[in-house]
Design a protein around this motif. Structure first.
Motif, mmCIF file in Angstrom:
data_model
loop_
_atom_site.group_PDB
_atom_site.id
_atom_site.type_symbol
_atom_site.label_atom_id
_atom_site.label_comp_id
_atom_site.label_asym_id
_atom_site.label_seq_id
_atom_site.Cartn_x
_atom_site.Cartn_y
_atom_site.Cartn_z
ATOM 1 N N HIS A 134 5.410 7.964 -5.271
ATOM 2 C CA HIS A 134 4.707 8.601 -6.400
ATOM 3 C C HIS A 134 4.690 7.719 -7.653
ATOM 4 N N LYS A 135 4.234 6.498 -7.473
ATOM 5 C CA LYS A 135 4.140 5.563 -8.593
ATOM 6 C C LYS A 135 2.777 5.598 -9.283
ATOM 7 N N PHE A 136 1.861 6.420 -8.751
ATOM 8 C CA PHE A 136 0.516 6.489 -9.301
ATOM 9 C C PHE A 136 0.334 7.719 -10.183
ATOM 10 N N ASP A 137 -0.769 7.700 -10.933
ATOM 11 C CA ASP A 137 -1.070 8.848 -11.787
ATOM 12 C C ASP A 137 -1.715 10.001 -11.008
ATOM 13 N N ARG A 138 -2.005 9.738 -9.734
ATOM 14 C CA ARG A 138 -2.521 10.774 -8.833
ATOM 15 C C ARG A 138 -2.268 10.333 -7.405
ATOM 16 N N ASN A 139 -2.454 11.235 -6.464
ATOM 17 C CA ASN A 139 -2.273 10.880 -5.065
ATOM 18 C C ASN A 139 -3.532 10.191 -4.530
ATOM 19 N N PRO A 140 -3.404 8.989 -3.969
ATOM 20 C CA PRO A 140 -4.578 8.307 -3.415
ATOM 21 C C PRO A 140 -5.076 9.016 -2.161
ATOM 22 N N SER A 141 -6.371 8.961 -1.938
ATOM 23 C CA SER A 141 -6.951 9.569 -0.734
ATOM 24 C C SER A 141 -6.715 8.650 0.468
ATOM 25 N N LEU A 142 -6.923 9.198 1.659
ATOM 26 C CA LEU A 142 -6.768 8.393 2.874
ATOM 27 C C LEU A 142 -7.776 7.242 2.891
ATOM 28 N N GLU A 143 -8.973 7.505 2.387
ATOM 29 C CA GLU A 143 -9.982 6.438 2.324
ATOM 30 C C GLU A 143 -9.518 5.320 1.404
ATOM 31 N N LEU A 170 -6.459 4.512 0.627
ATOM 32 C CA LEU A 170 -5.349 3.809 1.266
ATOM 33 C C LEU A 170 -5.858 2.871 2.355
ATOM 34 N N GLY A 171 -6.766 3.377 3.181
ATOM 35 C CA GLY A 171 -7.286 2.568 4.277
ATOM 36 C C GLY A 171 -8.079 1.366 3.794
ATOM 37 N N MET A 172 -8.984 1.593 2.833
ATOM 38 C CA MET A 172 -9.794 0.499 2.329
ATOM 39 C C MET A 172 -8.949 -0.509 1.559
ATOM 40 N N SER A 173 -7.961 -0.036 0.823
ATOM 41 C CA SER A 173 -7.081 -0.951 0.084
ATOM 42 C C SER A 173 -6.298 -1.838 1.044
ATOM 43 N N PHE A 174 -5.872 -1.268 2.158
ATOM 44 C CA PHE A 174 -5.169 -2.067 3.167
ATOM 45 C C PHE A 174 -6.091 -3.151 3.723
ATOM 46 N N ILE A 175 -7.327 -2.778 4.020
ATOM 47 C CA ILE A 175 -8.295 -3.746 4.541
ATOM 48 C C ILE A 175 -8.544 -4.855 3.514
ATOM 49 N N TYR A 176 -8.656 -4.483 2.235
ATOM 50 C CA TYR A 176 -8.849 -5.490 1.187
ATOM 51 C C TYR A 176 -7.653 -6.439 1.117
ATOM 52 N N HIS A 177 -6.468 -5.883 1.260
ATOM 53 C CA HIS A 177 -5.258 -6.717 1.219
ATOM 54 C C HIS A 177 -5.251 -7.743 2.348
ATOM 55 N N ILE A 178 -5.531 -7.302 3.570
ATOM 56 C CA ILE A 178 -5.451 -8.251 4.687
ATOM 57 C C ILE A 178 -6.622 -9.239 4.678
ATOM 58 N N ALA A 179 -7.768 -8.817 4.118
ATOM 59 C CA ALA A 179 -8.883 -9.758 3.975
ATOM 60 C C ALA A 179 -8.519 -10.851 2.972
ATOM 61 N N ALA A 180 -7.894 -10.468 1.864
ATOM 62 C CA ALA A 180 -7.454 -11.446 0.865
ATOM 63 C C ALA A 180 -6.367 -12.351 1.436
ATOM 64 N N ALA A 181 -5.499 -11.792 2.276
ATOM 65 C CA ALA A 181 -4.438 -12.591 2.905
ATOM 66 C C ALA A 181 -5.035 -13.653 3.822
ATOM 67 N N ILE A 215 0.821 -1.209 0.000
ATOM 68 C CA ILE A 215 0.000 0.000 0.000
ATOM 69 C C ILE A 215 0.857 1.261 0.000
ATOM 70 N N LEU A 216 1.863 1.293 0.852
ATOM 71 C CA LEU A 216 2.613 2.536 1.083
ATOM 72 C C LEU A 216 3.720 2.795 0.077
ATOM 73 N N PHE A 217 4.374 1.741 -0.404
ATOM 74 C CA PHE A 217 5.497 1.950 -1.325
ATOM 75 C C PHE A 217 5.111 2.769 -2.555
ATOM 76 N N PRO A 218 4.084 2.374 -3.294
ATOM 77 C CA PRO A 218 3.753 3.173 -4.493
ATOM 78 C C PRO A 218 3.205 4.553 -4.153
ATOM 79 N N ALA A 219 2.550 4.675 -2.984
ATOM 80 C CA ALA A 219 1.995 5.976 -2.607
ATOM 81 C C ALA A 219 3.105 6.956 -2.216
ATOM 82 N N ILE A 220 4.068 6.479 -1.437
ATOM 83 C CA ILE A 220 5.150 7.339 -0.950
ATOM 84 C C ILE A 220 6.086 7.746 -2.084
#
Length: 238
Positions: free
Chosen positions: A111-120, A122-133, A104-109
Motif C-alpha cells: 500500500h505505497k500508492f495513493d490508490r489501489n492499481p487495477s489489474l490492467e 499492474l499487467g501493463m506496467s510489468f510488460i513495460y518493465h521487461i520491455a525496458a529491461a 511492480i508488486l512491492f508497492p502494490a502489496i
C-alpha cells in the motif's frame, strides 16, 4: 539452449557480480517508497527507468562473464558462438524478470500508492518493465570486450549512452524541425515513460505500440551485435 542458460546462471551466481546491481535496485525501490503515498503510474515510470539502467549493467557484466580460456571451453560444448551469446542475452533478460515483479508488486502489496492499481495497470506496467529491461540488455552487449578492450572506457561509453537515452526528449526539443525525425535512431525508452505518465489518456494503440517498438529496437540491435560478432570470428579465422 536450456542447459547452456543453466550453465551461464551457475557462472553468474558463482561470480557474485549480480550482487551490486541487484542490491542497488532492491534498496533503491525500498528508499523511493519509504515516503507515501505515491502516484501509481508515475512511480512505475521511475522504476521502469531504474530497471533499464540496472538491466544494462547486468547485461554488460554478464556478456563477458567468462575468461578467454573458459569461454573457449564453453564454446566447444555449445558448438556455436551465436548460440552462446544468444544464451547470454536471454539469461540477462530473464534475470530482470524477478526484479520487475518486485518493482511492480512491492508497492502494490504494501500500500505505497495513493490508490489501489487495477489489474490492467499492474499487467501493463510489468510488460513495460521487461520491455525496458530488454532494451537495456541489448544496448549493453555492444560494450563487450570483444569490441572495446578497455573495460573502463566501455563502461564510461555505456554510461554516456544511458544518459543520452534518458535525455531523448530534451534532445528532440532542441533539434530543428527537419532533424526531429532523427530521434527514431535513439532507444525508444522515452516512449514508454511518456505512456506511463499519461496512461489514463493514452490510447490502446499507443500503450501497446511502445512495447512493440522497444522489443523490436532491442531485437534489431541484438541481432546486429550477433552478426558483427560472428563476422569478427570469421575474419579472425582466415
Amino acid at each position: 539452449m536450456t542447459a547452456l542458460i543453466s550453465f551461464i546462471h551457475t557462472c553468474f551466481m558463482r561470480s557474485y557480480r549480480y550482487g551490486p546491481p541487484t542490491f542497488v535496485f532492491i534498496l533503491g525501490i525500498l528508499f523511493v517508497y519509504s515516503v507515501v503515498p505515491n502516484p501509481v503510474m508515475a512511480s512505475y515510470a521511475f522504476s521502469t527507468i531504474f530497471l533499464f539502467i540496472v538491466s544494462a549493467v547486468i547485461g554488460y557484466t554478464l556478456i563477458d562473464i567468462e575468461t578467454v580460456n573458459q569461454e573457449s571451453v564453453t564454446l566447444l560444448h555449445s558448438g556455436s558462438l551465436l548460440k552462446l551469446y544468444i544464451s547470454k542475452l536471454l539469461y540477462s533478460w530473464l534475470f530482470s524478470i524477478p526484479l520487475a515483479l518486485y518493482a511492480i508488486l512491492f508497492p502494490a502489496i504494501f500500500h505505497k500508492f495513493d490508490r489501489n492499481p487495477s489489474l490492467e495497470e499492474l499487467g501493463m506496467s510489468f510488460i513495460y518493465h521487461i520491455a525496458a529491461a530488454w532494451l537495456g540488455v541489448a544496448l549493453a552487449c555492444w560494450f563487450s570486450s570483444k569490441f572495446i578492450r578497455s573495460r573502463v572506457m566501455s563502461f564510461l561509453m555505456l554510461g554516456l549512452l544511458i544518459v543520452i537515452t534518458l535525455s531523448v526528449q530534451g534532445i528532440e526539443d532542441r533539434l530543428p524541425g527537419d532533424l526531429k525525425s532523427a530521434v527514431i535512431l535513439f532507444p525508444p525508452l522515452n516512449s514508454i515513460i511518456n505512456v506511463l505518465f499519461d496512461y489514463e489518456s493514452a490510447t490502446l494503440f499507443s500503450k501497446l505500440s511502445v512495447v512493440g517498438a522497444s522489443l523490436l529496437y532491442g531485437t534489431i540491435i541484438a541481432v546486429l551485435f550477433l552478426l558483427m560478432l560472428n563476422k569478427r570470428k570469421l575474419d579472425s579465422s582466415h
